[in-house]
Design an enzyme around this catalytic site. Structure first.
Site: not given
Length: 287
Positions: A202, A276, A226
């Site tokens: 991340d 993502q 996110s």
């Protein structure tokens, strides 16, 4: 010896291990990452840990997750694992993360018994030797000491073509390459490496969507978060050996940015693929 002023590797390894509070129920602590919200990688890594301990004989090959609400870093997180199915070769788990009774995150993960099969991969891109590149961490620390950017210790080293490149806004292209490695030898168990990989995945991926627009992390106009995160695990790897994250953002529109990463070891083997999508809003200052 790990420099605790730069790296918090052992702290994160301990953070990713959960306390069992009941049958298929676990609790994880949270830590401060410079924001009042819980770092998304923390929830990813802890959720993977919770799911994996219910399937000790199989390894994760994919996880698919959605961030529902921001978590509070001052509070622990409770994880509930649903044993969806155990088949002859695959096991499916669903994990829901809660804070104060509210669902903040959901994840589905699939685990597979190890087996041989057909093999091909996308070739690794041309890339510099990570040992010839400066550490981005040391550069970030200097910027912090100069009062230009806050600094928080990280569990891994980052090395990119441009100092601070992982923070985006430097090269004007929707792509970048960053080498990553833990600064200390890690235990041999695969879950340690997979959970830490999920945590680290991340870092910087979504920021790739900012680069064509010259927007930096820390821009006061920027709202970024996110929305979902997927990892496909292809081949075994170690987090205490160099891994190349080749990142790209094929699209940004509608207040969202989409990013992918292909992750290679130093032998050029593709070990994982990431996807993502995140919220990206630029709020203009009021006159």
């Amino acid at each position: 010896m790990v420099d605790n002023a730069l790296y918090n590797t052992q702290e994160i390894l301990d953070l990713l291990k959960l306390e069992q509070t009941g049958e298929d129920r676990y609790r994880g602590q949270s830590h401060f990452m410079g924001s009042p919200n819980v770092f998304g990688g923390q929830v990813l890594g802890q959720s993977l840990y919770a799911a994996a301990v219910t399937v000790p004989e199989r390894r994760v090959h994919s996880l698919h997750s959605m961030f529902i609400l921001p978590g509070n870093h001052r509070l622990p997180i409770d994880y509930e694992v649903e044993r969806v199915r155990d088949g002859g070769s695959f096991s499916t788990r669903r994990v829901v993360a809660y804070q104060e009774g509210r669902r903040i995150f959901v994840m589905s993960a699939s685990f597979q018994t190890e087996e041989e099969g057909l093999s091909h991969q996308r070739p690794a891109p041309a890339n510099p030797d990570p040992d010839t590149l400066p550490s981005s961490i040391a550069e970030w620390k200097k910027l912090s000491e100069a009062g230009k950017r806050p600094f928080m210790p990280v569990p891994v080293d980052f090395r990119a073509d441009h100092p601070g490149d992982i923070y985006s806004g430097h090269n004007g292209k929707p792509s970048k390459q960053v080498w990553t490695r833990a600064p200390m030898a890690l235990p041999d168990d695969t879950l340690t490496h997979e959970a830490l990989f999920a945590y680290v995945s991340d870092y910087g991926l979504l920021w790739t969507a900012l680069q064509p627009h010259g927007i930096f992390m820390g821009d006061r106009r920027l709202q970024i978060a996110s929305l979902d995160h997927t990892i496909w695990f292809h081949r075994p790897f170690r987090m205490d050996e160099w891994l190349l994250f080749a990142m790209e953002s094929p699209n940004a529109s509608g207040g969202r940015g989409l990013c992918f990463a292909h992750v290679y070891n130093q032998k050029g083997e593709l070990v994982a693929t990431l996807a993502q999508e995140g919220l990206i809003r630029i709020r203009e200052k009021k006159a």
